[in-house]
Design a protein around this motif. Structure first.
Motif, PDB file in Angstrom:
ATOM      1  N   ALA A 146      25.305 -41.342  43.981  1.00  0.00           N
ATOM      2  CA  ALA A 146      25.483 -40.283  42.970  1.00  0.00           C
ATOM      3  C   ALA A 146      26.054 -40.876  41.678  1.00  0.00           C
ATOM      4  O   ALA A 146      25.664 -40.468  40.571  1.00  0.00           O
ATOM      5  CB  ALA A 146      26.410 -39.204  43.519  1.00  0.00           C
ATOM      6  N   ALA A 152      23.413 -42.697  39.907  1.00  0.00           N
ATOM      7  CA  ALA A 152      22.526 -41.738  39.229  1.00  0.00           C
ATOM      8  C   ALA A 152      23.174 -41.250  37.926  1.00  0.00           C
ATOM      9  O   ALA A 152      22.510 -41.171  36.884  1.00  0.00           O
ATOM     10  CB  ALA A 152      22.231 -40.559  40.155  1.00  0.00           C
ATOM     11  N   GLU A 160      17.243 -41.124  39.429  1.00  0.00           N
ATOM     12  CA  GLU A 160      18.178 -41.469  38.344  1.00  0.00           C
ATOM     13  C   GLU A 160      18.953 -42.759  38.644  1.00  0.00           C
ATOM     14  O   GLU A 160      19.232 -43.547  37.741  1.00  0.00           O
ATOM     15  CB  GLU A 160      19.148 -40.313  38.114  1.00  0.00           C
ATOM     16  CG  GLU A 160      18.449 -39.112  37.511  1.00  0.00           C
ATOM     17  CD  GLU A 160      19.422 -37.985  37.197  1.00  0.00           C
ATOM     18  OE1 GLU A 160      19.226 -37.323  36.168  1.00  0.00           O
ATOM     19  OE2 GLU A 160      20.371 -37.758  37.983  1.00  0.00           O
ATOM     20  N   ALA A 161      19.280 -42.959  39.922  1.00  0.00           N
ATOM     21  CA  ALA A 161      20.025 -44.175  40.279  1.00  0.00           C
ATOM     22  C   ALA A 161      19.158 -45.414  40.045  1.00  0.00           C
ATOM     23  O   ALA A 161      19.653 -46.474  39.643  1.00  0.00           O
ATOM     24  CB  ALA A 161      20.469 -44.109  41.735  1.00  0.00           C
ATOM     25  N   ILE A 193      31.733 -38.491  42.478  1.00  0.00           N
ATOM     26  CA  ILE A 193      30.918 -38.021  41.358  1.00  0.00           C
ATOM     27  C   ILE A 193      31.630 -36.932  40.542  1.00  0.00           C
ATOM     28  O   ILE A 193      31.498 -36.864  39.322  1.00  0.00           O
ATOM     29  CB  ILE A 193      29.514 -37.571  41.833  1.00  0.00           C
ATOM     30  CG1 ILE A 193      28.616 -37.204  40.646  1.00  0.00           C
ATOM     31  CG2 ILE A 193      29.576 -36.440  42.838  1.00  0.00           C
ATOM     32  CD1 ILE A 193      28.353 -38.309  39.675  1.00  0.00           C
ATOM     33  N   LEU A 225      23.504 -35.550  49.060  1.00  0.00           N
ATOM     34  CA  LEU A 225      23.176 -36.804  48.395  1.00  0.00           C
ATOM     35  C   LEU A 225      22.653 -37.855  49.355  1.00  0.00           C
ATOM     36  O   LEU A 225      21.772 -38.617  49.038  1.00  0.00           O
ATOM     37  CB  LEU A 225      24.423 -37.330  47.668  1.00  0.00           C
ATOM     38  CG  LEU A 225      24.859 -36.416  46.532  1.00  0.00           C
ATOM     39  CD1 LEU A 225      26.181 -36.866  45.990  1.00  0.00           C
ATOM     40  CD2 LEU A 225      23.830 -36.411  45.428  1.00  0.00           C
ATOM     41  N   THR A 226      23.230 -37.891  50.534  1.00  0.00           N
ATOM     42  CA  THR A 226      22.780 -38.879  51.499  1.00  0.00           C
ATOM     43  C   THR A 226      22.580 -38.153  52.812  1.00  0.00           C
ATOM     44  O   THR A 226      23.445 -37.399  53.224  1.00  0.00           O
ATOM     45  CB  THR A 226      23.847 -39.972  51.688  1.00  0.00           C
ATOM     46  OG1 THR A 226      24.094 -40.580  50.446  1.00  0.00           O
ATOM     47  CG2 THR A 226      23.370 -41.033  52.655  1.00  0.00           C
ATOM     48  N   VAL A 281      18.734 -41.573  50.807  1.00  0.00           N
ATOM     49  CA  VAL A 281      19.242 -40.912  49.600  1.00  0.00           C
ATOM     50  C   VAL A 281      18.160 -39.942  49.105  1.00  0.00           C
ATOM     51  O   VAL A 281      16.974 -40.281  49.106  1.00  0.00           O
ATOM     52  CB  VAL A 281      19.561 -41.957  48.502  1.00  0.00           C
ATOM     53  CG1 VAL A 281      20.140 -41.298  47.257  1.00  0.00           C
ATOM     54  CG2 VAL A 281      20.539 -43.011  49.046  1.00  0.00           C
ATOM     55  N   GLU A 332      15.910 -36.910  44.156  1.00  0.00           N
ATOM     56  CA  GLU A 332      16.430 -36.637  42.795  1.00  0.00           C
ATOM     57  C   GLU A 332      17.490 -37.679  42.415  1.00  0.00           C
ATOM     58  O   GLU A 332      17.471 -38.251  41.315  1.00  0.00           O
ATOM     59  CB  GLU A 332      17.067 -35.235  42.821  1.00  0.00           C
ATOM     60  CG  GLU A 332      17.278 -34.604  41.484  1.00  0.00           C
ATOM     61  CD  GLU A 332      18.082 -33.310  41.651  1.00  0.00           C
ATOM     62  OE1 GLU A 332      18.941 -33.056  40.813  1.00  0.00           O
ATOM     63  OE2 GLU A 332      17.859 -32.597  42.657  1.00  0.00           O
ATOM     64  N   THR A 333      18.398 -37.937  43.351  1.00  0.00           N
ATOM     65  CA  THR A 333      19.439 -38.942  43.100  1.00  0.00           C
ATOM     66  C   THR A 333      18.803 -40.322  42.939  1.00  0.00           C
ATOM     67  O   THR A 333      19.151 -41.091  42.039  1.00  0.00           O
ATOM     68  CB  THR A 333      20.459 -38.959  44.267  1.00  0.00           C
ATOM     69  OG1 THR A 333      20.946 -37.638  44.459  1.00  0.00           O
ATOM     70  CG2 THR A 333      21.619 -39.897  43.994  1.00  0.00           C
ATOM     71  N   THR A 334      17.865 -40.626  43.829  1.00  0.00           N
ATOM     72  CA  THR A 334      17.207 -41.937  43.797  1.00  0.00           C
ATOM     73  C   THR A 334      16.565 -42.188  42.430  1.00  0.00           C
ATOM     74  O   THR A 334      16.712 -43.268  41.846  1.00  0.00           O
ATOM     75  CB  THR A 334      16.125 -42.032  44.902  1.00  0.00           C
ATOM     76  OG1 THR A 334      16.783 -41.903  46.161  1.00  0.00           O
ATOM     77  CG2 THR A 334      15.377 -43.346  44.859  1.00  0.00           C
TER      78      THR A 334
END
Ligand code: 13P
Ligand code: SF4
Length: 366
Positions: free
Chosen positions: A145, A148, A354-355, A116, A3-4, A347, A350-352
């Motif tokens: 996360a 997101a 949605e977040a 998460i 994630l990071t 980050v 993919e996470t970015t």
């Protein structure tokens, strides 16, 4: 899924431990001068004075997220705050901009109270009870996360300065909300908006269960059982002591304090709100402030014409905010100067994606 991405030179090199403050300050000034607009240093209000003196801008979580989103110039953003703030800045800035955290150990104990996996599990369990009637709202003091998760489930981020408007908005979307990870900010905000305490339940992520006595249908707000260890250190005992010793003193606290403390105080609000109230207060007025000590001490020094104390005189600074000090700031800047890839907060995309949904829903209403 990573994630990071931590490119963590985790230990401060020895050389910084033997430098004196004057040497470090001179080097920081030199590097700032050399890098000019390529470098940007945001500093949260809870940072030490030795760091704040070099901040290009200071502010609360919302302001720092807004300035990060607006800055398109700086190549290097050295974030003087805690990990979730640097993650937020990374997600709100462009590809070519790199965000650094001077000490990768500068986390937030509240953000650590929700991960998460617990969040996904809670959502599944709560959906069994409430079906599709909930919307998640996450305090920015949470991992990327969780932001997101919130984004993909139609929810939004909140900060302490926009929590009321975001909770109001959330109720236009769904019948009830899951507020995480700070139960106190959630409870104080919903209560101020007229939701009775009896309509608030608590989700315990350790036991994986809902704490509630009444009829499930009545629940409007589900509060995650998390808190800030700093703000939980202010108690009704402190309030009684101040009222006894200084009957004319006004008490102002951060909404991360408990419901009881907020209820007995005269006022409450985000760090920016507290700064503004003290700034606008008349000379000779007297104030007890219930928030982090670096900020309280700075306000005491800035307004010698006002009588300001901490609501709890034995309060310590936020230990994780305090990890960012002069040696770590200089270390981060020298890594940039030398082209080293250290202490970068990045980050994954993919996470970015949605977040950003949850951050942008908040920024659109801020
Ligand atoms: P604000 O800056 O939004 O008031 O939040 C306080 C805080 O605890 C940040 O970690
Ligand atoms: Fe986290 Fe509390 Fe420190 Fe803010 S003051 S960074 S919420 S532990």
């Amino acid at each position: 899924m990573v994630l990071t991405k931590f490119m963590d030179h985790s230990m401060l090199p020895e050389k910084y431990k033997s430098m004196n403050h004057e040497e470090m300050e001179a080097r920081i000034r030199e590097i700032k001068q050399k890098l000019g607009d390529e470098l940007f240093i945001p500093g949260h209000h809870y940072q030490r004075d030795e760091v704040i003196q070099f901040a290009d801008t200071t502010g609360d979580s919302l302001q720092l997220a807004q300035v990060a989103a607006a800055n398109k110039k700086a190549k290097h953003i050295v974030f003087c705050g805690v990990h979730f703030m640097a993650e937020t800045a990374d997600m709100l800035t462009d590809e070519h901009q790199v965000v650094y955290l001077p000490d990768m150990r500068a986390g937030c104990s509240m953000a650590d109270m929700a991960n998460i996996y617990q969040t996904e599990e809670a959502w599944v369990e709560l959906q069994k009870l409430f079906g599709d009637t909930m919307i998640p709202l996450t305090y920015v003091n949470s991992t990327a996360a969780i932001k997101a998760f919130t984004g993909r489930n139609g929810g939004a981020c909140v900060t302490s300065s926009n929590a009321k408007s975001m909770v109001k908005w959330a109720f236009t979307q769904k019948q009830r909300l899951l507020f995480l990870p700070d139960q106190h900010l959630g409870r104080n905000t919903a209560f101020d908006l007229g939701v009775p305490l009896e309509q608030m339940a608590v989700w315990d992520p350790i036991k994986g269960q809902l704490e509630y006595d009444g009829n499930l249908e009545d629940i409007k707000v589900i509060l995650w059982k998390g808190h800030c260890s700093v703000h939980e250190g202010f108690t009704i005992y402190n309030i009684r002591e101040v009222r006894k010793k200084y009957p004319d003193m006004k008490i102002i606290v951060h909404p991360e304090c408990s419901r009881e403390v907020v209820a007995l105080s005269d006022d409450n609000g985000s760090t920016k709100y507290i700064c503004d109230v003290i700034d606008n207060a008349p000379a000779h007025s007297s104030w007890a402030i219930g928030t982090e000590m670096n900020l309280v001490k700075r306000l005491i020094a800035k307004y010698p014409d006002k009588h300001i104390i901490s609501l709890n005189e034995n309060m310590c600074p936020c230990l994780t905010m305090n990890r960012i000090d002069l040696p770590h700031l200089l270390w981060a800047l020298e890594m940039i100067e030398n082209g080293e890839q250290g202490n970068i907060i990045q980050v994954d995309s993919e996470t970015t994606k949605e977040a950003l949904l949850s951050l942008e829903r908040m920024l659109a209403r801020a």
